[in-house]
Motif scaffolding. Structure first.
Motif, PDB file in Angstrom:
ATOM      1  N   HIS B 117      44.704  13.753 -41.428  1.00 61.46           N
ATOM      2  CA  HIS B 117      43.639  14.821 -41.778  1.00 61.46           C
ATOM      3  C   HIS B 117      42.280  14.512 -41.860  1.00 61.46           C
ATOM      4  N   ARG B 118      41.943  13.748 -42.311  1.00 59.36           N
ATOM      5  CA  ARG B 118      40.689  12.599 -43.069  1.00 59.36           C
ATOM      6  C   ARG B 118      40.235  11.850 -41.885  1.00 59.36           C
ATOM      7  N   LEU B 119      41.083  11.696 -41.735  1.00 55.71           N
ATOM      8  CA  LEU B 119      40.550  10.061 -40.296  1.00 55.71           C
ATOM      9  C   LEU B 119      40.325  11.154 -38.998  1.00 55.71           C
ATOM     10  N   HIS B 120      41.561  11.660 -38.526  1.00 54.40           N
ATOM     11  CA  HIS B 120      41.061  12.048 -37.242  1.00 54.40           C
ATOM     12  C   HIS B 120      40.709  14.207 -37.421  1.00 54.40           C
ATOM     13  N   GLY B 121      40.914  14.100 -37.617  1.00 58.88           N
ATOM     14  CA  GLY B 121      40.223  16.086 -38.025  1.00 58.88           C
ATOM     15  C   GLY B 121      41.729  17.118 -37.686  1.00 58.88           C
ATOM     16  N   VAL B 122      41.506  18.200 -38.421  1.00 58.28           N
ATOM     17  CA  VAL B 122      42.756  19.207 -38.300  1.00 58.28           C
ATOM     18  C   VAL B 122      41.583  20.723 -36.996  1.00 58.28           C
ATOM     19  N   ARG B 123      43.375  21.270 -37.627  1.00 61.80           N
ATOM     20  CA  ARG B 123      42.858  22.822 -36.277  1.00 61.80           C
ATOM     21  C   ARG B 123      42.871  24.076 -37.680  1.00 61.80           C
ATOM     22  N   LEU B 124      42.197  24.406 -37.460  1.00 59.65           N
ATOM     23  CA  LEU B 124      41.842  25.892 -38.323  1.00 59.65           C
ATOM     24  C   LEU B 124      42.842  27.351 -37.240  1.00 59.65           C
ATOM     25  N   HIS B 125      42.807  27.535 -38.553  1.00 52.51           N
ATOM     26  CA  HIS B 125      43.884  29.425 -37.827  1.00 52.51           C
ATOM     27  C   HIS B 125      42.843  30.341 -37.730  1.00 52.51           C
ATOM     28  N   PRO B 126      42.736  31.077 -37.380  1.00 54.42           N
ATOM     29  CA  PRO B 126      41.819  31.958 -36.823  1.00 54.42           C
ATOM     30  C   PRO B 126      42.126  33.277 -37.767  1.00 54.42           C
ATOM     31  N   CYS B 127      42.069  33.016 -39.451  1.00 51.53           N
ATOM     32  CA  CYS B 127      42.738  34.683 -39.879  1.00 51.53           C
ATOM     33  C   CYS B 127      41.992  35.911 -39.744  1.00 51.53           C
ATOM     34  N   ALA B 229      28.945  26.589 -30.906  1.00 54.07           N
ATOM     35  CA  ALA B 229      28.538  26.271 -30.449  1.00 54.07           C
ATOM     36  C   ALA B 229      27.621  24.484 -31.324  1.00 54.07           C
ATOM     37  N   ALA B 230      28.477  24.425 -32.388  1.00 59.24           N
ATOM     38  CA  ALA B 230      27.952  23.529 -33.281  1.00 59.24           C
ATOM     39  C   ALA B 230      28.567  21.767 -32.828  1.00 59.24           C
ATOM     40  N   ASP B 231      27.841  21.083 -33.212  1.00 57.65           N
ATOM     41  CA  ASP B 231      27.890  20.071 -32.922  1.00 57.65           C
ATOM     42  C   ASP B 231      29.551  19.282 -33.262  1.00 57.65           C
ATOM     43  N   GLU B 232      29.035  19.072 -34.939  1.00 57.72           N
ATOM     44  CA  GLU B 232      30.337  19.010 -35.494  1.00 57.72           C
ATOM     45  C   GLU B 232      30.613  20.254 -36.754  1.00 57.72           C
ATOM     46  N   VAL B 233      31.325  20.127 -37.077  1.00 53.30           N
ATOM     47  CA  VAL B 233      32.162  21.287 -37.779  1.00 53.30           C
ATOM     48  C   VAL B 233      33.006  20.526 -38.937  1.00 53.30           C
ATOM     49  N   PHE B 234      32.935  20.488 -40.100  1.00 49.68           N
ATOM     50  CA  PHE B 234      34.272  19.710 -40.910  1.00 49.68           C
ATOM     51  C   PHE B 234      34.010  20.839 -42.878  1.00 49.68           C
ATOM     52  N   TRP B 243      37.392  17.359 -43.901  1.00 53.48           N
ATOM     53  CA  TRP B 243      38.085  17.008 -43.047  1.00 53.48           C
ATOM     54  C   TRP B 243      37.310  17.160 -41.897  1.00 53.48           C
ATOM     55  N   PRO B 244      36.951  16.817 -41.110  1.00 54.95           N
ATOM     56  CA  PRO B 244      36.508  17.324 -39.632  1.00 54.95           C
ATOM     57  C   PRO B 244      37.536  18.493 -39.331  1.00 54.95           C
ATOM     58  N   VAL B 255      34.648  14.528 -33.729  1.00 51.95           N
ATOM     59  CA  VAL B 255      34.086  13.754 -35.371  1.00 51.95           C
ATOM     60  C   VAL B 255      33.214  13.609 -34.864  1.00 51.95           C
ATOM     61  N   GLY B 256      32.525  14.100 -35.669  1.00 53.74           N
ATOM     62  CA  GLY B 256      30.451  13.384 -35.400  1.00 53.74           C
ATOM     63  C   GLY B 256      30.120  12.549 -36.328  1.00 53.74           C
ATOM     64  N   ASN B 257      29.246  12.259 -35.976  1.00 56.15           N
ATOM     65  CA  ASN B 257      28.584  11.383 -37.045  1.00 56.15           C
ATOM     66  C   ASN B 257      28.297  11.720 -38.427  1.00 56.15           C
ATOM     67  N   LEU B 258      27.237  12.849 -38.214  1.00 59.33           N
ATOM     68  CA  LEU B 258      27.147  12.869 -39.781  1.00 59.33           C
ATOM     69  C   LEU B 258      28.424  13.282 -41.008  1.00 59.33           C
ATOM     70  N   THR B 259      29.119  13.848 -40.035  1.00 66.09           N
ATOM     71  CA  THR B 259      30.848  14.022 -40.715  1.00 66.09           C
ATOM     72  C   THR B 259      31.309  12.795 -41.688  1.00 66.09           C
ATOM     73  N   ARG B 260      31.488  11.116 -40.553  1.00 67.59           N
ATOM     74  CA  ARG B 260      31.698  10.633 -40.837  1.00 67.59           C
ATOM     75  C   ARG B 260      30.204   9.562 -42.239  1.00 67.59           C
ATOM     76  N   THR B 261      29.429   9.776 -41.575  1.00 71.41           N
ATOM     77  CA  THR B 261      28.092   9.680 -42.557  1.00 71.41           C
ATOM     78  C   THR B 261      28.389  10.338 -44.332  1.00 71.41           C
ATOM     79  N   LEU B 262      28.606  11.612 -44.182  1.00 70.88           N
ATOM     80  CA  LEU B 262      28.741  12.451 -45.965  1.00 70.88           C
ATOM     81  C   LEU B 262      30.154  11.591 -46.079  1.00 70.88           C
TER      82      LEU B 262
END
Lengths: 272, 272
Positions: B117-127, B229-234, B243-244, B255-262
């Motif tokens: 989850h932390r490394l490769h990111g997660v999928r979201l369910h649209p509630c 339209a976002a470049d990155e989401v976490f 989690w990205p 998984v974007g650079n700013l997400t990794r930086t944070l």
């Protein structure tokens, strides 16, 4: 020592793992008991079943009914409050696949409301706390009641017996612990509870008895101007029956004929 | 046997008269404990104090702080969940004049989230469950959580690690148990929680550390189109850090650079 049963047995302590505590994940009913009998039992069970269905609670109503009857016989005269929770859970919002509902039944003496409320009517506090609009929870008597707590905390003046709650769009919805009716043009009107509010069992009973008596009644959206222009206004709940509303800020209403007629029609359900 | 304290003493049973059960009349904090130390203690206490102020809970934070420190030392490594209720009450919404808050502290092992989850990111369910707009409760971690229960009950597919929650007007607000950020035009954006949502302590910490690091960050209203339209989401919360987000229905994000930086900036707060 108060009369309290948990899952049908005398007990007054609850595991801290109960999801009713963690998330308000459950429902309740406040039930009038007179001479060991339950008033409006079928309506309480119907609302509880509807709430369980909408909250996905695996609740079997048959043991609830049996337990209520036994509890009422032991309580004799008073108020039976039934809380049904989703039972124990681990950390996390996901409902456990094998959830087992917990039933908590508490008995208290009948509420000691002044007879004047019923006879001469009450003054309403205009609550600043507005009800959020959430159709998924609207109508249910669930355990998420912070809006009512905040609304009831707004006034201490005993001259106001109840508070008037509007929704965030300004519609008139209900009292803090009662439903509201008004009379306009000879018809009985009560607010729609599709977006918020609690669909009280006494409200349902009044609508049913009005229909039987040939009194036109409608469930509609009502704004504050319509409320102020009404010929009669009253509140209802399962404990006190009907209280006429006679004052809200500088506005006054008379205690009207239809209100008196409906009080008479409910005479078997509430204490004189 | 789980570690549970009620008002500072080992106990795991609660009186049925507690208003946390009756009305969800209280607050909670879910606190990461590592090597006997509490992460983000001051932020947890600050949010708890703000919640108590807004809910009119007579809560003294000094004993809460001392108790949390002692509890964390005993727990060692895991999650400390603190529930604060308005304590016992009689029937009725009115907060008792002499309310005494009750503190319930439970310890559990650290959550076992997949490292992926932390490394490769997660999928979201649209509630489909939307959040009602209630400014009086917005931002607080209170005990009225039926919306989250209903939202989390919408999916069982383990491929979705979290769910995306919008408000009733269609704004993007948060995850079911986490806050949401996006990166657009080089800036960090997170939804305003003025109308609904929980103001997470990790969200506050990320905003603070971004500012220190010279990363522009803004709290704004965000709609679904802006999210897509976002470049990155976490996502973030106090237990898993960041989690990205890489998938929502047929939409994908890298998984974007700013997400990794944070993630790097929070390295001291969360397990590898």
């Amino acid at each position: 020592m108060a009369l309290v049963w948990i899952d049908g047995r005398p007990a007054d302590l609850l595991p801290v793992t109960d999801r009713g505590l963690a998330y308000g994940d459950g429902l309740f009913e406040t039930i009038a008991v007179r001479q060991g009998q339950i008033a409006l039992l079928e309506r309480h069970l119907q609302r509880l079943g509807e709430g369980a269905r909408r909250l996905l609670l695996p609740l079997d109503l048959a043991p609830v009914r049996a337990e209520l009857l036994a509890f009422a016989a032991e309580l004799g005269h008073g108020v039976a409050k039934l809380i049904v929770t989703r039972g124990d859970g681990q950390r996390g919002y996901a409902p456990p696949a094998a959830a087992r509902c917990r039933r908590i039944l508490s008995g208290t003496p009948p509420p000691a409301y002044p007879p004047a409320h019923r006879l001469h009517g009450v003054r309403l506090h205009p609550c600043a706390t507005r009800l959020a609009e959430q159709p998924l929870l609207a109508g249910l008597k669930h355990l998420n009641r912070l809006e009512q707590v905040l609304a009831r905390a707004e006034w201490q003046d005993p001259a106001c017996a109840e508070g008037l709650m509007l929704d965030r769009s300004g519609r008139v919805i209900e009292g803090v612990f009662s439903n509201l009716f008004l009379v306009a043009g000879g018809a009985l009107l009560t607010p729609s509870l599709e977006r918020c509010g609690v669909a009280g069992v006494m409200r349902a009973e009044i609508l049913a008895r009005a229909e039987l008596a040939g009194i036109p009644a409608r469930v509609v959206d009502i704004d504050r101007a319509q409320l102020l222009a009404a010929d009669e206004v009253f509140l209802c709940n399962s404990q006190f029956g009907i209280w006429p509303v006679v004052e809200l800020e500088d506005h006054v209403w008379p205690v009207g004929n239809l209100t008196r007629t409906l009080q008479g029609l409910l005479g078997d359900l509430v204490d004189g």
